[in-house]
Design a protein around this motif. Sequence first.
Motif, PDB file in Angstrom:
ATOM      1  N   GLU A  29       0.835  -1.203   0.000  1.00 30.15           N
ATOM      2  CA  GLU A  29       0.000   0.000   0.000  1.00 30.15           C
ATOM      3  C   GLU A  29       0.868   1.251   0.000  1.00 30.15           C
ATOM      4  OE1 GLU A  29      -3.602   0.946   2.832  1.00 30.15           O
ATOM      5  OE2 GLU A  29      -1.706   1.467   3.836  1.00 30.15           O
ATOM      6  N   HIS A  33       2.657   1.722  -3.350  1.00 23.97           N
ATOM      7  CA  HIS A  33       1.735   2.133  -4.412  1.00 23.97           C
ATOM      8  C   HIS A  33       1.364   3.603  -4.266  1.00 23.97           C
ATOM      9  CE1 HIS A  33      -1.562   1.898  -7.297  1.00 23.97           C
ATOM     10  NE2 HIS A  33      -2.326   2.489  -6.392  1.00 23.97           N
ATOM     11  N   ILE A  34       1.042   4.029  -3.048  1.00 24.57           N
ATOM     12  CA  ILE A  34       0.611   5.420  -2.839  1.00 24.57           C
ATOM     13  C   ILE A  34       1.763   6.386  -3.068  1.00 24.57           C
ATOM     14  CG2 ILE A  34      -0.180   7.064  -1.082  1.00 24.57           C
ATOM     15  CD1 ILE A  34      -1.970   4.811  -0.002  1.00 24.57           C
ATOM     16  N   ASP A  52       4.308   5.950  -5.008  1.00 28.13           N
ATOM     17  CA  ASP A  52       4.617   5.966  -6.443  1.00 28.13           C
ATOM     18  C   ASP A  52       3.606   6.795  -7.229  1.00 28.13           C
ATOM     19  OD1 ASP A  52       6.847   4.397  -6.158  1.00 28.13           O
ATOM     20  OD2 ASP A  52       5.851   2.524  -6.704  1.00 28.13           O
ATOM     21  N   ASN A  53       2.375   6.872  -6.727  1.00 32.82           N
ATOM     22  CA  ASN A  53       1.300   7.504  -7.504  1.00 32.82           C
ATOM     23  C   ASN A  53       0.735   8.760  -6.856  1.00 32.82           C
ATOM     24  OD1 ASN A  53       0.639   5.395  -9.787  1.00 32.82           O
ATOM     25  ND2 ASN A  53       0.916   4.199  -7.911  1.00 32.82           N
ATOM     26  N   ALA A  54       1.405   9.281  -5.821  1.00 35.21           N
ATOM     27  CA  ALA A  54       0.891  10.465  -5.122  1.00 35.21           C
ATOM     28  C   ALA A  54       0.733  11.630  -6.089  1.00 35.21           C
ATOM     29  CB  ALA A  54       1.828  10.842  -3.980  1.00 35.21           C
ATOM     30  N   ARG A  55      -0.469  12.148  -6.117  1.00 37.87           N
ATOM     31  CA  ARG A  55      -0.790  13.268  -7.015  1.00 37.87           C
ATOM     32  C   ARG A  55      -0.725  14.600  -6.286  1.00 37.87           C
ATOM     33  NH1 ARG A  55      -5.495  15.892  -7.338  1.00 37.87           N
ATOM     34  NH2 ARG A  55      -6.368  14.361  -5.888  1.00 37.87           N
ATOM     35  N   ARG A  71       8.676  15.200 -10.142  1.00 34.21           N
ATOM     36  CA  ARG A  71       8.033  13.914 -10.443  1.00 34.21           C
ATOM     37  C   ARG A  71       6.533  14.070 -10.660  1.00 34.21           C
ATOM     38  NH1 ARG A  71       5.806  11.080  -6.119  1.00 34.21           N
ATOM     39  NH2 ARG A  71       6.640   9.071  -6.759  1.00 34.21           N
ATOM     40  N   THR A 107       4.247  15.786  -8.580  1.00 31.34           N
ATOM     41  CA  THR A 107       3.427  15.800  -7.364  1.00 31.34           C
ATOM     42  C   THR A 107       3.226  17.228  -6.874  1.00 31.34           C
ATOM     43  OG1 THR A 107       4.286  13.635  -6.709  1.00 31.34           O
ATOM     44  CG2 THR A 107       3.255  14.964  -4.987  1.00 31.34           C
ATOM     45  N   ASP A 118      -4.039  13.106  -1.421  1.00 31.10           N
ATOM     46  CA  ASP A 118      -4.049  11.651  -1.285  1.00 31.10           C
ATOM     47  C   ASP A 118      -2.933  11.147  -0.382  1.00 31.10           C
ATOM     48  OD1 ASP A 118      -2.031  12.238  -3.141  1.00 31.10           O
ATOM     49  OD2 ASP A 118      -3.187  11.465  -4.828  1.00 31.10           O
TER      50      ASP A 118
END
Length: 379
Positions: free
Chosen positions: A6, A9-10, A12-15, A50, A52, A172
């Motif tokens: 978890e 994943h978060i 790597d994909n934090a917006r 990146r 973010t 997020d």
Amino acid sequence: MDWQAERGHILDNARRVVVKVGSAVLTSGLGLDISVVKNLVAQIAQLHERGTDVVLVSSGAVSAGRAVLRRCCEIKGMPHKQAASAVGQSRLMHYYDDEFGKHGIISAQILLTKDDLRSRHRFLNARNTFGALMDWHAVPIVNENDTVAVRELEFGDNDSLASLLLNVVDADLFINLTSAGGVYADNPDTNPDAKILECIEDVHSLNLDTMCGGKTSVGSGGMYSKLLAARRAAQLGVPTLILPGRKPDAMVRAFAGEEPGTWVRPEKKTVSSRKFWLAYHADPSGAVVVDDGAVKALEAGKSLLPAGIVGVDGGFGRGALVRVTSTSGAVIALGLTNYPAADMRRIMGHRTAELEAILGDNQYPEAIHRDNLLMDAVV
């Protein structure tokens, strides 16, 4: 997925991330620690690269002001603290603006009190302002407006402010930079063998009084307030990462999987943005005490009916935010009442069919409707 997957994943994909940094991280005995400011900005610049977005909630204004004023002035009492904040805030922003400028990033100052988020209209205005700044890839730098805040308009500390901003900006991830290496399993002041927790599975189950010991000497929060903020974030479905803020490149290392800190998992069953807003953007004006049957009904997702109320505390009006407590004093929920306190006292313990005879026509069947009620509120 397990918490490691978890977390990976978060990260790597934090917006959109809210980063909070406290006075204990930013300041030394001589005021602002510029090396910490430089490293913090450099890390945020790397996150920007990146893709973010970052909202920075920064303490340090009062401490920065004290460092200047101690040469000539004695600071004591709230007016002096507010004046010190006015002196320090401009210096704090000067350093941030200068450092972000070196990375080609625009910074923006936003000062808030609870009143700015209490009104739904002003809440939406704030949301739009943050949105525009991040559309421009600017970094909003947020602090409580200490200069004008009075007790009823205070967030209390920037941990609380940061947790509320998660809802404003649709973040997020919440990163809280602290003077510790993470969250200890026990109070390290009384247990020197206490270990740092890599993951907190259920932040609501923690005994914070046992784990946390008071506040830091220069900050206003301490780990207690950070875990309260993490509880609120978890309710929104937002995880919290608590990292050592004075350790160089802690955030960058965390995103690379090298700095553990403490990961606080979000709740599986989250609350709506509206319920979060109504529960946390105002202070409760009073309380209603309910019997065991009403507690069970509320836990089953029902509204609070007058029949289940056994006591009323305070002099609140219709539409006020109130605590719902058990007869033992435990806070069960926060909610918006359909009745003022005087009427609530008249109808408590009575069935819905009896309300018209007591108060007249067009009465609400519910004392607090379930749509206006947040269970397990963080208070």
